[in-house]
Design a protein around this motif. Structure first.
Motif, PDB file in Angstrom:
ATOM      1  N   MET A   4       0.075 -20.046   2.293  1.00 62.56           N
ATOM      2  CA  MET A   4       0.521 -19.151   1.235  1.00 62.56           C
ATOM      3  C   MET A   4       0.286 -19.831  -0.118  1.00 62.56           C
ATOM      4  O   MET A   4       0.731 -20.948  -0.334  1.00 62.56           O
ATOM      5  CB  MET A   4       2.004 -18.824   1.398  1.00 62.56           C
ATOM      6  CG  MET A   4       2.322 -18.136   2.720  1.00 62.56           C
ATOM      7  SD  MET A   4       4.087 -17.855   2.950  1.00 62.56           S
ATOM      8  CE  MET A   4       4.070 -17.211   4.627  1.00 62.56           C
ATOM      9  N   PRO A   5      -0.432 -19.191  -1.054  1.00 55.97           N
ATOM     10  CA  PRO A   5      -0.754 -19.823  -2.321  1.00 55.97           C
ATOM     11  C   PRO A   5       0.494 -20.257  -3.074  1.00 55.97           C
ATOM     12  O   PRO A   5       1.486 -19.541  -3.138  1.00 55.97           O
ATOM     13  CB  PRO A   5      -1.502 -18.725  -3.073  1.00 55.97           C
ATOM     14  CG  PRO A   5      -2.045 -17.827  -2.016  1.00 55.97           C
ATOM     15  CD  PRO A   5      -1.031 -17.856  -0.911  1.00 55.97           C
ATOM     16  N   LYS A   6       0.443 -21.457  -3.672  1.00 56.42           N
ATOM     17  CA  LYS A   6       1.551 -21.933  -4.482  1.00 56.42           C
ATOM     18  C   LYS A   6       1.340 -21.494  -5.924  1.00 56.42           C
ATOM     19  O   LYS A   6       0.257 -21.112  -6.329  1.00 56.42           O
ATOM     20  CB  LYS A   6       1.653 -23.461  -4.375  1.00 56.42           C
ATOM     21  CG  LYS A   6       1.977 -23.953  -2.972  1.00 56.42           C
ATOM     22  CD  LYS A   6       2.081 -25.459  -2.943  1.00 56.42           C
ATOM     23  CE  LYS A   6       2.430 -25.948  -1.536  1.00 56.42           C
ATOM     24  NZ  LYS A   6       2.531 -27.415  -1.464  1.00 56.42           N
ATOM     25  N   ASN A   7       2.421 -21.587  -6.711  1.00 58.57           N
ATOM     26  CA  ASN A   7       2.371 -21.226  -8.119  1.00 58.57           C
ATOM     27  C   ASN A   7       1.996 -19.764  -8.337  1.00 58.57           C
ATOM     28  O   ASN A   7       1.404 -19.407  -9.347  1.00 58.57           O
ATOM     29  CB  ASN A   7       1.407 -22.141  -8.877  1.00 58.57           C
ATOM     30  CG  ASN A   7       1.776 -23.604  -8.731  1.00 58.57           C
ATOM     31  OD1 ASN A   7       2.949 -23.960  -8.813  1.00 58.57           O
ATOM     32  ND2 ASN A   7       0.774 -24.446  -8.510  1.00 58.57           N
ATOM     33  N   HIS A   8       2.285 -18.935  -7.357  1.00 61.72           N
ATOM     34  CA  HIS A   8       2.093 -17.503  -7.479  1.00 61.72           C
ATOM     35  C   HIS A   8       3.422 -16.817  -7.169  1.00 61.72           C
ATOM     36  O   HIS A   8       4.167 -17.248  -6.294  1.00 61.72           O
ATOM     37  CB  HIS A   8       1.061 -16.987  -6.461  1.00 61.72           C
ATOM     38  CG  HIS A   8      -0.359 -17.212  -6.842  1.00 61.72           C
ATOM     39  ND1 HIS A   8      -0.902 -18.455  -7.017  1.00 61.72           N
ATOM     40  CD2 HIS A   8      -1.355 -16.322  -7.092  1.00 61.72           C
ATOM     41  CE1 HIS A   8      -2.181 -18.338  -7.338  1.00 61.72           C
ATOM     42  NE2 HIS A   8      -2.472 -17.054  -7.395  1.00 61.72           N
ATOM     43  N   SER A   9       3.690 -15.746  -7.900  1.00 58.95           N
ATOM     44  CA  SER A   9       4.795 -14.886  -7.512  1.00 58.95           C
ATOM     45  C   SER A   9       4.446 -14.222  -6.186  1.00 58.95           C
ATOM     46  O   SER A   9       3.313 -13.799  -5.974  1.00 58.95           O
ATOM     47  CB  SER A   9       5.011 -13.829  -8.602  1.00 58.95           C
ATOM     48  OG  SER A   9       6.051 -12.961  -8.258  1.00 58.95           O
ATOM     49  N   LYS A  10       5.390 -14.168  -5.266  1.00 60.73           N
ATOM     50  CA  LYS A  10       5.150 -13.598  -3.942  1.00 60.73           C
ATOM     51  C   LYS A  10       5.713 -12.178  -3.895  1.00 60.73           C
ATOM     52  O   LYS A  10       6.924 -11.984  -3.987  1.00 60.73           O
ATOM     53  CB  LYS A  10       5.771 -14.473  -2.862  1.00 60.73           C
ATOM     54  CG  LYS A  10       5.178 -15.882  -2.788  1.00 60.73           C
ATOM     55  CD  LYS A  10       5.908 -16.725  -1.774  1.00 60.73           C
ATOM     56  CE  LYS A  10       5.296 -18.124  -1.679  1.00 60.73           C
ATOM     57  NZ  LYS A  10       5.432 -18.878  -2.957  1.00 60.73           N
ATOM     58  N   ILE A  11       4.830 -11.201  -3.733  1.00 57.83           N
ATOM     59  CA  ILE A  11       5.220  -9.792  -3.713  1.00 57.83           C
ATOM     60  C   ILE A  11       4.921  -9.230  -2.327  1.00 57.83           C
ATOM     61  O   ILE A  11       3.766  -9.229  -1.883  1.00 57.83           O
ATOM     62  CB  ILE A  11       4.443  -8.975  -4.762  1.00 57.83           C
ATOM     63  CG1 ILE A  11       4.532  -9.611  -6.155  1.00 57.83           C
ATOM     64  CG2 ILE A  11       4.925  -7.527  -4.762  1.00 57.83           C
ATOM     65  CD1 ILE A  11       5.909  -9.667  -6.734  1.00 57.83           C
ATOM     66  N   ILE A  12       5.963  -8.783  -1.628  1.00 54.01           N
ATOM     67  CA  ILE A  12       5.789  -8.136  -0.331  1.00 54.01           C
ATOM     68  C   ILE A  12       5.774  -6.639  -0.573  1.00 54.01           C
ATOM     69  O   ILE A  12       6.733  -6.079  -1.110  1.00 54.01           O
ATOM     70  CB  ILE A  12       6.924  -8.488   0.646  1.00 54.01           C
ATOM     71  CG1 ILE A  12       7.251  -9.980   0.603  1.00 54.01           C
ATOM     72  CG2 ILE A  12       6.553  -8.040   2.060  1.00 54.01           C
ATOM     73  CD1 ILE A  12       6.128 -10.891   1.009  1.00 54.01           C
ATOM     74  N   LEU A  13       4.707  -5.982  -0.155  1.00 49.97           N
ATOM     75  CA  LEU A  13       4.460  -4.591  -0.512  1.00 49.97           C
ATOM     76  C   LEU A  13       4.387  -3.708   0.720  1.00 49.97           C
ATOM     77  O   LEU A  13       3.865  -4.110   1.758  1.00 49.97           O
ATOM     78  CB  LEU A  13       3.121  -4.504  -1.260  1.00 49.97           C
ATOM     79  CG  LEU A  13       2.531  -3.118  -1.525  1.00 49.97           C
ATOM     80  CD1 LEU A  13       3.275  -2.454  -2.673  1.00 49.97           C
ATOM     81  CD2 LEU A  13       1.046  -3.240  -1.862  1.00 49.97           C
ATOM     82  N   ASP A  14       4.917  -2.486   0.587  1.00 48.01           N
ATOM     83  CA  ASP A  14       4.684  -1.462   1.602  1.00 48.01           C
ATOM     84  C   ASP A  14       4.477  -0.125   0.898  1.00 48.01           C
ATOM     85  O   ASP A  14       5.132   0.167  -0.111  1.00 48.01           O
ATOM     86  CB  ASP A  14       5.864  -1.354   2.567  1.00 48.01           C
ATOM     87  CG  ASP A  14       5.560  -0.382   3.707  1.00 48.01           C
ATOM     88  OD1 ASP A  14       4.864  -0.787   4.655  1.00 48.01           O
ATOM     89  OD2 ASP A  14       6.009   0.773   3.633  1.00 48.01           O
ATOM     90  N   LEU A  15       3.568   0.672   1.430  1.00 47.00           N
ATOM     91  CA  LEU A  15       3.247   1.975   0.872  1.00 47.00           C
ATOM     92  C   LEU A  15       3.482   3.060   1.912  1.00 47.00           C
ATOM     93  O   LEU A  15       3.233   2.849   3.095  1.00 47.00           O
ATOM     94  CB  LEU A  15       1.778   2.041   0.424  1.00 47.00           C
ATOM     95  CG  LEU A  15       1.277   0.968  -0.532  1.00 47.00           C
ATOM     96  CD1 LEU A  15      -0.217   1.149  -0.778  1.00 47.00           C
ATOM     97  CD2 LEU A  15       2.049   1.001  -1.855  1.00 47.00           C
ATOM     98  N   GLU A  16       3.940   4.208   1.448  1.00 41.93           N
ATOM     99  CA  GLU A  16       3.918   5.424   2.259  1.00 41.93           C
ATOM    100  C   GLU A  16       2.901   6.362   1.608  1.00 41.93           C
ATOM    101  O   GLU A  16       2.796   6.408   0.374  1.00 41.93           O
ATOM    102  CB  GLU A  16       5.297   6.076   2.317  1.00 41.93           C
ATOM    103  CG  GLU A  16       6.405   5.178   2.860  1.00 41.93           C
ATOM    104  CD  GLU A  16       6.149   4.685   4.274  1.00 41.93           C
ATOM    105  OE1 GLU A  16       5.503   5.424   5.051  1.00 41.93           O
ATOM    106  OE2 GLU A  16       6.589   3.565   4.587  1.00 41.93           O
ATOM    107  N   PHE A  17       2.157   7.083   2.426  1.00 40.17           N
ATOM    108  CA  PHE A  17       1.102   7.917   1.851  1.00 40.17           C
ATOM    109  C   PHE A  17       0.929   9.199   2.644  1.00 40.17           C
ATOM    110  O   PHE A  17       1.379   9.326   3.785  1.00 40.17           O
ATOM    111  CB  PHE A  17      -0.220   7.148   1.742  1.00 40.17           C
ATOM    112  CG  PHE A  17      -0.518   6.208   2.876  1.00 40.17           C
ATOM    113  CD1 PHE A  17      -1.157   6.650   4.019  1.00 40.17           C
ATOM    114  CD2 PHE A  17      -0.152   4.869   2.796  1.00 40.17           C
ATOM    115  CE1 PHE A  17      -1.431   5.792   5.060  1.00 40.17           C
ATOM    116  CE2 PHE A  17      -0.421   3.993   3.848  1.00 40.17           C
ATOM    117  CZ  PHE A  17      -1.064   4.458   4.976  1.00 40.17           C
ATOM    118  N   ASN A  18       0.263  10.152   1.992  1.00 44.80           N
ATOM    119  CA  ASN A  18       0.104  11.503   2.512  1.00 44.80           C
ATOM    120  C   ASN A  18      -1.387  11.828   2.592  1.00 44.80           C
ATOM    121  O   ASN A  18      -2.143  11.514   1.666  1.00 44.80           O
ATOM    122  CB  ASN A  18       0.806  12.483   1.560  1.00 44.80           C
ATOM    123  CG  ASN A  18       0.863  13.893   2.096  1.00 44.80           C
ATOM    124  OD1 ASN A  18       1.406  14.127   3.169  1.00 44.80           O
ATOM    125  ND2 ASN A  18       0.319  14.840   1.339  1.00 44.80           N
TER     126      ASN A  18
END
Length: 216
Positions: A1-15
């Motif tokens: 996991m890259p260091k010095n990066h903000s860690k954003i866990i993402l999930d999308l719902e789509f149609n």
């Protein structure tokens, strides 16, 4: 996991998009973005959760049944460009890495950006560091086939927390798997005592049924 990066866990719902000439280029539209921001210790420090009003067709009944998202909920919401830029403001200016369970969300987002706003270079930063946690988990556990989020939680004896197919809940549960994945000894122990038989190329399922664990 890259260091010095903000860690954003993402999930999308789509149609799904049903207009044939549009569907050739963009098969779905995002209707919800859920994300959690983690610190260096993988603790949750902030969340983002917004609905997006689709442009090309209303929410289909099966999508509404799956996600709980209705056309009435989406009617007053902002469009793709508006919500995505609020999402970027929430992330901030610092470098970041995006994590999702599989790259399906990345491909859906990329197609929608390419179709709707191909000239907007501000979106490029989403795709600099996008990491597929499903693939890493699969490799750590020795599985040859991909596994859905809820089943992956089951292999770690974790209850799904919240409502499935809600974007923020899915993102938070993905973050919980990331925390387990960051502990090499814990992952080694789970792998050594796993009863899952879904780890050969000709396997058709799991020895524990669908191994989904739910609270009663």
């Amino acid at each position: 996991m890259p260091k010095n990066h903000s860690k954003i866990i993402l999930d999308l719902e789509f149609n799904p998009v049903r207009v044939p000439e549009i569907r050739e280029k963009m098969r779905s539209e995002i209707i919800e973005i859920g994300a959690v921001k983690l610190d260096d210790s993988l603790r949750e420090i902030s969340t983002f959760d917004e609905y997006i009003k689709p442009e090309h067709n209303t929410v289909e009944e099966k999508i509404s049944s799956l996600t709980g998202i209705t056309n009435e909920q989406l009617a007053p919401c902002g469009g793709f460009h508006e919500v995505m830029h609020r999402f970027m403001d929430w992330i901030g200016e610092e470098p970041f890495s995006l994590y999702s369970w599989s790259l399906t969300d990345m491909n859906v987002m990329l197609d929608e950006i390419d179709y709707k706003y191909p000239e907007d270079e501000s979106y490029d930063r989403f795709f600099v560091h996008w990491i597929d946690l499903q693939r890493i988990y699969q490799r750590q556990m020795g599985f040859f086939k991909s596994m859905g989020l809820t089943n992956a939680l089951g292999t770690l004896n974790i209850y799904f927390d919240g409502t499935e197919h809600g974007a923020l809940a899915d993102a938070r549960n993905t973050a919980e798997i990331m925390r387990y994945m960051s502990d090499g000894e814990k992952m080694k122990a789970f792998r050594s005592r796993s009863h899952v038989t879904y780890n050969t190329s000709d396997s058709s399922g799991f020895s524990l049924g669908n191994i989904t664990i739910k609270r009663k």
